[in-house]
Design a protein around this motif. Structure first.
Motif, mmCIF file in Angstrom:
data_model
loop_
_atom_site.group_PDB
_atom_site.id
_atom_site.type_symbol
_atom_site.label_atom_id
_atom_site.label_comp_id
_atom_site.label_asym_id
_atom_site.label_seq_id
_atom_site.Cartn_x
_atom_site.Cartn_y
_atom_site.Cartn_z
ATOM 1 N N ARG A 184 11.347 -33.909 -28.878
ATOM 2 C CA ARG A 184 10.611 -32.790 -28.754
ATOM 3 C C ARG A 184 10.077 -31.860 -29.832
ATOM 4 N N ASN A 185 10.789 -32.115 -30.955
ATOM 5 C CA ASN A 185 10.517 -31.494 -32.077
ATOM 6 C C ASN A 185 9.601 -32.209 -33.027
ATOM 7 N N ASN A 186 9.090 -33.376 -32.670
ATOM 8 C CA ASN A 186 7.979 -34.460 -33.354
ATOM 9 C C ASN A 186 9.000 -34.849 -34.565
ATOM 10 N N LEU A 187 10.280 -35.339 -34.316
ATOM 11 C CA LEU A 187 10.836 -35.770 -35.540
ATOM 12 C C LEU A 187 11.448 -37.053 -34.749
ATOM 13 N N GLU A 188 10.324 -38.125 -34.574
ATOM 14 C CA GLU A 188 10.568 -39.378 -33.862
ATOM 15 C C GLU A 188 11.376 -40.081 -34.611
ATOM 16 N N ARG A 189 11.257 -40.396 -35.953
ATOM 17 C CA ARG A 189 12.140 -41.283 -36.760
ATOM 18 C C ARG A 189 13.682 -40.785 -36.604
ATOM 19 N N GLU A 190 14.022 -39.519 -36.634
ATOM 20 C CA GLU A 190 15.477 -39.227 -36.413
ATOM 21 C C GLU A 190 15.641 -39.503 -34.952
#
Length: 157
Positions: A44-50
């Motif tokens: 949701r916080n645009n940290l898809e890699r994590e």
């Protein structure tokens, strides 16, 4: 504790949710619910890699049935976003096969197929969703024709 973290997510407090989810998963790394909250928080916080690390771990641990639909949509979508297109297609296609009555699976599968360079299959998947969820008469009598186009797309190599 998990309920408090989930409540932050459901309230739309995304930054607070992410912080709480990070702490939760650090304290409980083998808890599938903690992994799911961490996946959602990062996503949701645009940290898809994590996020994908947590999605992968939650999937490995086994997502409880009541949470599977939303989880698989998020997982498949994030796999697509990080470029793991074959994995996204596999997860979403299996979800469709296991639970064909849930339109978001087909919709997100169509996006993964398009990203993977399969536009006919993507269009077939999306047209199938549209025809399945449309109210009777929505296409002003063209339902049969669209159904034939859908069938043609499914049969195309």
């Amino acid at each position: 504790v998990i309920d408090d973290v989930r409540a932050l997510r459901e309230a739309g407090k995304h930054e607070a949710h992410l912080a709480a989810a990070k702490k939760l998963v650090a304290d409980r790394p083998f808890d599938v619910l903690a992994q799911i909250e961490a996946a959602y928080g990062h996503d949701r916080n645009n940290l898809e890699r994590e996020a994908i690390r947590h999605y992968d771990e939650a999937y490995r641990l086994g997502v409880p049935e009541p949470l599977r639909r939303r989880f698989l949509v998020g997982y498949g979508s994030t796999l697509r976003n990080v470029g793991r297109l074959d994995d996204a297609i596999a997860i979403l296609a299996q979800a469709v096969a296991d639970d064909p009555g849930y339109p978001p699976f087909d919709a997100f599968l169509s996006l993964a197929l398009l990203s993977a360079g399969h536009p006919k299959a993507a269009l077939a998947a999306m047209l199938g969703v549209v025809l399945d969820v449309a109210k009777p008469g929505s296409f002003d009598g063209y339902e049969r024709a669209l159904g034939e186009y859908h069938k043609e797309l499914l049969e195309a190599p």
